[in-house]
Write a protein that holds these residues in place. Structure first.
Motif, mmCIF file in Angstrom:
data_model
loop_
_atom_site.group_PDB
_atom_site.id
_atom_site.type_symbol
_atom_site.label_atom_id
_atom_site.label_comp_id
_atom_site.label_asym_id
_atom_site.label_seq_id
_atom_site.Cartn_x
_atom_site.Cartn_y
_atom_site.Cartn_z
ATOM 1 N N VAL A 1 21.602 -21.992 -29.690
ATOM 2 C CA VAL A 1 21.444 -21.635 -31.098
ATOM 3 C C VAL A 1 22.786 -21.796 -31.800
ATOM 4 C CG1 VAL A 1 19.534 -20.041 -30.687
ATOM 5 C CG2 VAL A 1 21.863 -19.192 -30.632
ATOM 6 N N GLU A 2 22.735 -21.902 -33.127
ATOM 7 C CA GLU A 2 23.956 -21.989 -33.917
ATOM 8 C C GLU A 2 23.942 -20.943 -34.999
ATOM 9 O OE1 GLU A 2 24.549 -25.443 -36.346
ATOM 10 O OE2 GLU A 2 22.429 -25.590 -36.798
ATOM 11 N N GLY A 3 25.126 -20.613 -35.500
ATOM 12 C CA GLY A 3 25.243 -19.650 -36.572
ATOM 13 C C GLY A 3 26.438 -19.959 -37.427
ATOM 14 N N PHE A 4 26.516 -19.318 -38.553
ATOM 15 C CA PHE A 4 27.624 -19.550 -39.465
ATOM 16 C C PHE A 4 28.566 -18.358 -39.557
ATOM 17 C CE2 PHE A 4 24.474 -22.636 -40.632
ATOM 18 C CZ PHE A 4 25.240 -23.787 -40.775
ATOM 19 N N LYS B 1 17.563 -35.571 -43.480
ATOM 20 C CA LYS B 1 18.168 -34.442 -44.179
ATOM 21 C C LYS B 1 19.396 -33.999 -43.386
ATOM 22 C CE LYS B 1 17.110 -29.875 -46.000
ATOM 23 N NZ LYS B 1 16.089 -28.843 -46.126
ATOM 24 N N LEU B 2 20.543 -33.995 -44.004
ATOM 25 C CA LEU B 2 21.781 -33.580 -43.357
ATOM 26 C C LEU B 2 22.069 -32.127 -43.699
ATOM 27 C CD1 LEU B 2 23.991 -36.693 -44.146
ATOM 28 C CD2 LEU B 2 22.727 -36.204 -42.059
ATOM 29 N N LYS B 3 22.628 -31.421 -42.746
ATOM 30 C CA LYS B 3 23.016 -30.038 -42.982
ATOM 31 C C LYS B 3 24.429 -29.845 -42.454
ATOM 32 C CE LYS B 3 21.421 -27.548 -39.056
ATOM 33 N NZ LYS B 3 20.736 -26.378 -38.637
ATOM 34 N N PRO B 4 25.139 -28.839 -42.938
ATOM 35 C CA PRO B 4 26.516 -28.627 -42.496
ATOM 36 C C PRO B 4 26.580 -28.310 -41.001
ATOM 37 C CG PRO B 4 25.896 -27.004 -44.175
ATOM 38 C CD PRO B 4 24.701 -27.858 -43.917
#
Length: 93
Positions: free
Chosen positions: A87-90, A18-21
């Motif tokens: 962690v990551e965020g948009f 599963k790919l995500k941006p």
């Protein structure tokens, strides 16, 4: 093909991906704990709650001492334990 502990051998018959941006915002959190147990308990809790971390690294006092011996310029307390989470965020919030 994979090899597990105690001589377990297995073959994958199918694999899903599963790919995500890709996010442009990343942050690293550093937790310093007085003992081994406290840091390990927090790591277990992060995994138990399925918090969205990209990477989670736990270092006990022995590992931390080895890192500080090799890199004395790091400003980290010796002993205890260390937990590093990425962690990551948009959005900046």
């Amino acid at each position: 093909l994979f090899v597990g502990s105690e001589g377990i051998l297995g073959v994958f018959t199918s694999v899903g991906l599963k790919l995500k941006p890709l996010s442009s915002l990343f942050a690293t959190a550093l937790g310093v704990y007085r003992g081994r147990r406290e840091g390990a308990e927090v790591a277990v809790e992060v995994l138990r709650r399925r918090l969205p971390v990209l990477a989670l690294e736990y270092m006990d006092g022995v590992s931390l001492s080895a890192v500080l011996e090799a890199n004395p310029q790091l400003n980290l307390p010796s002993g205890g334990s260390l937990l590093i989470a990425e962690v990551e965020g948009f959005t900046p919030e």
